[in-house]
Each structure stands twice: as C-alpha cells, then as structure tokens.
Design an enzyme around this catalytic site. Sequence first.
Site, PDB file in Angstrom:
ATOM      1  N   GLY A  27      -3.002 -30.759  11.618  1.00 45.91           N
ATOM      2  CA  GLY A  27      -2.921 -31.276  12.945  1.00 45.91           C
ATOM      3  C   GLY A  27      -2.129 -30.939  13.880  1.00 45.91           C
ATOM      4  O   GLY A  27      -1.837 -29.354  14.095  1.00 45.91           O
ATOM      5  N   HIS A  33      -7.165 -23.902  17.154  1.00 48.40           N
ATOM      6  CA  HIS A  33      -7.693 -24.971  15.886  1.00 48.40           C
ATOM      7  C   HIS A  33      -9.119 -25.145  16.598  1.00 48.40           C
ATOM      8  O   HIS A  33     -10.330 -25.166  15.675  1.00 48.40           O
ATOM      9  CB  HIS A  33      -7.148 -26.150  15.563  1.00 48.40           C
ATOM     10  CG  HIS A  33      -5.612 -25.895  15.213  1.00 48.40           C
ATOM     11  ND1 HIS A  33      -4.682 -26.223  15.830  1.00 48.40           N
ATOM     12  CD2 HIS A  33      -5.628 -25.721  13.946  1.00 48.40           C
ATOM     13  CE1 HIS A  33      -3.475 -25.958  15.083  1.00 48.40           C
ATOM     14  NE2 HIS A  33      -4.196 -25.630  13.706  1.00 48.40           N
TER      15      HIS A  33
END
Length: 278
Positions: A27, A33
């Site tokens: 996260g 990402h």
Amino acid sequence: MRVIHRIAELRQALAGSSATAFVPTMGNLHAGHLALIERARKAGGPVVASIFVNRLQFAPHEDFDTYPRTLERDCELLRKVGCDFVFAPNEAELYPQRQVCTVHPPADLADILEGHFRPGFFIGVCTVVLKLFNCVQPRYAIFGKKDYQQLLVVRQMVRQLALPIEVIGAETARADDGLALSSRNGYLDEVQRAEAVYLSRELRAIDSAVRQGRSDWASLESAAMDALSARGWRPDYVAIRRRIDLGEPAAGDAVVVVAAARLGATRLIDNLELSAVS
Ligand code: PAF
C-alpha cells in the site's frame, strides 16, 4: 474494481481465471506501483493488487507500526489505472494463528546484502508472497526491479517450488531528478528529499566509470560509500554483483550495482544494471 478482504471471496471471484496478473504491495501507493499495474495489464487479466503490510518482514525496531496505511487513497489510484480487484486482508485473515510455517530462502542469496542488514527479512517476504500466491493463484506476478534482491529471491522460490507463475521484473520508476520512487521517500523532509538523489547519482557515477573501462569493483564501491558518508549518509553497502544471483562477478558476467544507505532515520535502497559486463 472490487475491493475484497476475505480469502474465500477472492477465490470465488477469481475462479476460472487462467491469466490472472498479480501485483503484491504494502500500500501507500505511488507512480511506481501504478506502473506495475500497467505492466500487469499487458501481461494478462484480471489484474489483482494486494495491499497488506506484512508484519513478518519487519524487525522489531523497524517501521511496521508507523508504515503509512492509506487504503482509501490507494483504491482510488488503483481504480483509475484499471485494476480489477484489490485484495486487502487484515492480519486476522492472513495470519489467523501465529505463522509457524515459513519459507526459508537459501542463505547464499537471501542472507547477503539486504538479508545481512535485515536478518529474516526474506523469510518474511517469501512467506507472505507464497501465501498471497496461494490466495490469488496468479499466472503472472509483477515485481519492481527497485527491490532487486527481492525479485531474485521470489524468482528462485517460484522456480524451486515449481509454482506455475511467470515472475515479471518491471523497471524502476524514478522521479525527474532520478530518485527511485519508494513509499519510504515520504519519510524524508524537504532538505533530505533534495539530498536523496545522491544515492542514484553515485550509482550512475559507477556506471559511467565502468563504461570508461574501470573494473576495480572494490575501489568503485568504497569510493561511492565514502562519497555518501561525506554527505552525511550512513551507507550499509554499495556492491557490484552478478545480475543473475548477486554473487561476486567473474569475467564476462552481466553486473548490477546495489546499494542501501540511511539518510537521517530513513533507509533507502536503489540499484542500477551496469551497461558493461565485468
Ligand atoms: O515489495 C513489497 O512491497 C513487499 O515486500 C511485498 C512483495 C508486497 C511483500 O510484502
């Protein structure tokens, strides 16, 4: 995009998918990402991202408790880049009992460099990655080259355990000044952020020295460590290694320079595949 917290629900949602492409994360997502998600979309589908801050890969003195948890924002970003499923289990779901079955990658790859400075780190990584693989059952798994050693350790685990997964290494995403994107960059204050670029600059300096024919690895490594120390960093290592297994390079091997150093309280890692062979 569907956000799923339970293993059983995930399995049901993915039943029958034979080309699932998976991006495991902790996260606090950034553009690096999101580039992995784009890469996953090219590899197959549906695309699944997991968000789970894995206690097993943090030492007691590390930042497990303070690691930023930003699920809502992460999901917004993932939705925008076309992720199909987010798997966000809580600890009770993934570790309902103390995890006593763990994966121990081989010492020659996993106890050096990162594994030397963060003992047990790759046991934690392999254990959660294998468990996530078992939950998602992907055909493709995408890992960033930013965590170069992690990519090699996971590749070896997949090969050795005959998992039917193709591990894809994706190039490191960088800020305009060259700093490798990392969730931990968020710990840097303004002055540190400006300084942080020097880690990648030292790697690039090694690359140009090697292009000019230098192959005195040890002196290149120690010059980079000294330069960082002189700027106030506390380097753990700068090491020129064989790309394939991070062993000591022999003549003709393709090489990578890997580095880890602390800037204030923040530990940053980076690497660069060198253009020349040893
Ligand atoms: O690279 C990471 O973010 C983590 O090590 C991973 C692969 C998600 C396992 O927790």
